[in-house]
Design a protein around this motif. Structure first.
Motif, PDB file in Angstrom:
ATOM      1  N   ALA A 269       0.819  -1.323   0.061  1.00  0.00           N
ATOM      2  CA  ALA A 269      -0.168  -0.093   0.163  1.00  0.00           C
ATOM      3  C   ALA A 269       0.746   1.116   0.063  1.00  0.00           C
ATOM      4  O   ALA A 269       1.741   1.291   0.720  1.00  0.00           O
ATOM      5  CB  ALA A 269      -0.850   0.006   1.042  1.00  0.00           C
ATOM      6  N   PRO A 270       0.406   2.371  -0.556  1.00  0.00           N
ATOM      7  CA  PRO A 270       1.288   3.491  -0.848  1.00  0.00           C
ATOM      8  C   PRO A 270       1.073   4.495   0.443  1.00  0.00           C
ATOM      9  O   PRO A 270       0.063   4.259   1.041  1.00  0.00           O
ATOM     10  CB  PRO A 270       0.934   4.213  -1.937  1.00  0.00           C
ATOM     11  N   ALA A 271       2.248   5.061   1.064  1.00  0.00           N
ATOM     12  CA  ALA A 271       2.013   6.019   1.959  1.00  0.00           C
ATOM     13  C   ALA A 271       1.434   7.272   1.492  1.00  0.00           C
ATOM     14  O   ALA A 271       1.381   7.446   0.168  1.00  0.00           O
ATOM     15  CB  ALA A 271       3.266   6.604   2.557  1.00  0.00           C
ATOM     16  N   ASP A 272       0.725   7.977   2.282  1.00  0.00           N
ATOM     17  CA  ASP A 272       0.110   9.499   2.215  1.00  0.00           C
ATOM     18  C   ASP A 272       1.053  10.480   1.889  1.00  0.00           C
ATOM     19  O   ASP A 272       1.460  10.922   3.077  1.00  0.00           O
ATOM     20  CB  ASP A 272      -1.085   9.671   3.118  1.00  0.00           C
ATOM     21  N   ARG A 273       1.536  10.778   0.947  1.00  0.00           N
ATOM     22  CA  ARG A 273       2.580  12.035   0.639  1.00  0.00           C
ATOM     23  C   ARG A 273       1.660  13.270   0.678  1.00  0.00           C
ATOM     24  O   ARG A 273       2.311  14.348   0.226  1.00  0.00           O
ATOM     25  CB  ARG A 273       3.375  11.662  -0.338  1.00  0.00           C
ATOM     26  N   GLY A 274       0.423  13.155   0.790  1.00  0.00           N
ATOM     27  CA  GLY A 274      -0.209  14.444   0.717  1.00  0.00           C
ATOM     28  C   GLY A 274      -0.477  15.336  -0.518  1.00  0.00           C
ATOM     29  O   GLY A 274      -0.369  14.567  -1.562  1.00  0.00           O
ATOM     30  N   PHE A 275      -0.732  16.491  -0.648  1.00  0.00           N
ATOM     31  CA  PHE A 275      -1.335  17.255  -1.766  1.00  0.00           C
ATOM     32  C   PHE A 275      -0.080  17.738  -2.677  1.00  0.00           C
ATOM     33  O   PHE A 275      -0.246  18.035  -3.875  1.00  0.00           O
ATOM     34  CB  PHE A 275      -2.073  18.371  -1.455  1.00  0.00           C
ATOM     35  N   GLY A 276       0.984  17.819  -2.090  1.00  0.00           N
ATOM     36  CA  GLY A 276       2.182  18.365  -2.912  1.00  0.00           C
ATOM     37  C   GLY A 276       2.513  17.747  -4.124  1.00  0.00           C
ATOM     38  O   GLY A 276       2.562  18.635  -5.025  1.00  0.00           O
ATOM     39  N   PRO A 277       2.798  16.479  -4.156  1.00  0.00           N
ATOM     40  CA  PRO A 277       2.853  15.820  -5.635  1.00  0.00           C
ATOM     41  C   PRO A 277       1.799  16.165  -6.605  1.00  0.00           C
ATOM     42  O   PRO A 277       2.029  16.038  -7.655  1.00  0.00           O
ATOM     43  CB  PRO A 277       3.314  14.340  -5.317  1.00  0.00           C
ATOM     44  N   ILE A 278       0.575  16.137  -5.882  1.00  0.00           N
ATOM     45  CA  ILE A 278      -0.578  16.325  -6.861  1.00  0.00           C
ATOM     46  C   ILE A 278      -0.505  17.624  -7.440  1.00  0.00           C
ATOM     47  O   ILE A 278      -0.902  17.788  -8.518  1.00  0.00           O
ATOM     48  CB  ILE A 278      -1.772  15.699  -6.267  1.00  0.00           C
ATOM     49  N   ALA A 279      -0.572  18.483  -6.472  1.00  0.00           N
ATOM     50  CA  ALA A 279      -0.727  20.191  -6.903  1.00  0.00           C
ATOM     51  C   ALA A 279       0.435  20.405  -7.668  1.00  0.00           C
ATOM     52  O   ALA A 279       0.565  21.583  -8.122  1.00  0.00           O
ATOM     53  CB  ALA A 279      -0.684  20.678  -5.762  1.00  0.00           C
ATOM     54  N   ALA A 280       1.489  19.518  -7.883  1.00  0.00           N
ATOM     55  CA  ALA A 280       2.693  20.211  -8.642  1.00  0.00           C
ATOM     56  C   ALA A 280       2.372  19.902 -10.237  1.00  0.00           C
ATOM     57  O   ALA A 280       2.934  20.444 -11.092  1.00  0.00           O
ATOM     58  CB  ALA A 280       3.944  19.122  -8.271  1.00  0.00           C
ATOM     59  N   ILE A 281       1.368  19.168 -10.483  1.00  0.00           N
ATOM     60  CA  ILE A 281       0.694  19.012 -11.691  1.00  0.00           C
ATOM     61  C   ILE A 281      -0.790  19.649 -11.850  1.00  0.00           C
ATOM     62  O   ILE A 281      -1.027  20.329 -12.870  1.00  0.00           O
ATOM     63  CB  ILE A 281       0.597  17.435 -11.998  1.00  0.00           C
ATOM     64  N   HIS A 282      -1.579  19.446 -10.945  1.00  0.00           N
ATOM     65  CA  HIS A 282      -2.848  19.987 -11.062  1.00  0.00           C
ATOM     66  C   HIS A 282      -3.156  21.529 -10.419  1.00  0.00           C
ATOM     67  O   HIS A 282      -2.600  21.681  -9.043  1.00  0.00           O
ATOM     68  CB  HIS A 282      -3.794  18.956 -10.760  1.00  0.00           C
TER      69      HIS A 282
END
Length: 343
Positions: A49-62
């Motif tokens: 299962a993946p860890a929760d790395r929060g919004f940062g990696p997602i917001a780097a694109i979206h």
């Protein structure tokens, strides 16, 4: 090889989409997960299962505007008298540089490219964990621990920075590539899905730091229609870092592999030191979409060609819909890639 998957990705369960104007059962169903997990087990690939790395990696694109929309639109939609059970747009702007409406209906039209990405109560949660799955796979590869497969569902390659479409909400492939770039790598994306990865192309189209290559059914008469043509090469700083290799409908293994060979030459010329594969198994000859005719054995040959680049690789699941061969097709690909490589 290590695989990543989070069980919350099952919660998104869309019921319908429009095809040629007619409502149809949505093929992007949770049952895809079980078929793909069976394929992983047959290939003897362990899943974490993946860890929760929060919004940062997602917001780097979206965009943050789009992420707020995805999180809240379902609840807002349900407050509309007589609204449909799922969020489906009925109006779209004719361009992107328009005023931003306050209306839930208007925002749905602004942020949803088509009627094939209905949003229901649990869509955000599943899309969020699908993206975290891609981040975990990218981090695994960036750490030098070996190749990784991300069982991402819902898929992502039709999602732009602020626009859902084609069953996709967050662009997992782009999120993985950006994560690798941030870690100091030079990523190339090779998309082998039946359909062109228009969202991925759009995200990186003006950039020179990520190469995008796509082999797909010719969009002249096939989804996504408006993107994926051979003359789309990037623009500005990104000119020459986007390569589309459309092939005729019904193309078989040899045609697909010939186009892939051209794409891999471009990856070498780009000097990539890490690879992101957008893996669509819907190019299969028996897939419900029926656009191309790649065989189960053909997926092993595609994987072997990709492995020939000898680059650390993140494999991100895109399309591939329910048919008896879905799991075996993943097994064939992972075996052909060399799932026994360092994990």
């Amino acid at each position: 090889m290590k695989a990543f998957f989070h069980d919350q990705q099952r919660r998104h369960d869309p019921k319908h989409f429009l095809s040629s104007g007619a409502p149809q059962p949505n093929p992007e169903v949770p049952g895809r997960i079980d078929a793909l997990l069976a394929g992983l087990a047959e290939a003897k690939v362990a899943t974490d299962a993946p860890a929760d790395r929060g919004f940062g990696p997602i917001a780097a694109i979206h965009s943050p505007e789009y992420l707020v929309f995805l999180q809240n639109i379902y609840a807002r939609w349900q407050r509309i008298p007589g609204a449909s059970a799922e969020v489906v747009p009925n109006i779209h702007p004719d361009r992107r540089d328009v005023g931003y409406p306050k209306s839930a209906v208007g925002q749905a039209g602004f942020h949803m490219a088509d009627t094939a990405c209905p949003i229901s109560e649990n869509t955000w949660e599943s899309a969020y964990w699908s993206a975290q799955t891609a981040v975990a796979a990218a981090d695994h590869v960036a750490s030098g621990a070996g190749d990784a497969y991300a069982l991402c569902r819902p898929p992502g390659h039709h999602a732009f920075a602020d626009l859902a479409g084609g069953f996709c909400f967050l662009n997992n492939t782009s999120i993985a590539a950006e994560r690798l770039l941030t870690a100091g790598h030079r990523p190339a994306i090779v998309d082998v899905d039946l359909h062109h990865g228009n969202g991925t192309q759009g995200i990186f189209y003006t950039r020179s730091d990520v190469l995008t290559v796509s082999i797909h059914a010719d969009p002249a008469r096939y989804y996504p229609f408006f993107w994926g043509h051979a003359d789309e090469r990037g623009t500005g700083a990104g000119l020459g870092t986007n390569l589309n290799l459309p092939i005729p409908r019904g193309s078989k293994d040899e045609s697909f592999l010939a186009a892939l060979d051209t794409g891999l030459s471009r990856v070498r010329a780009f000097g990539a030191d890490v690879l992101v594969v957008a893996l669509g198994l819907d190019a299969f000859e028996g897939d419900p979409f029926g656009g191309l005719a790649v065989t189960t054995a053909g997926f092993a040959r595609i994987a072997d060609a990709l492995a020939g680049l000898k680059l650390p690789t993140v494999i991100v699941q895109e399309g591939g819909y329910l048919c008896p061969e879905l799991g075996p097709n993943l097994t064939s690909f992972l075996t052909g890639f060399g799932a026994e490589r360092a994990s």
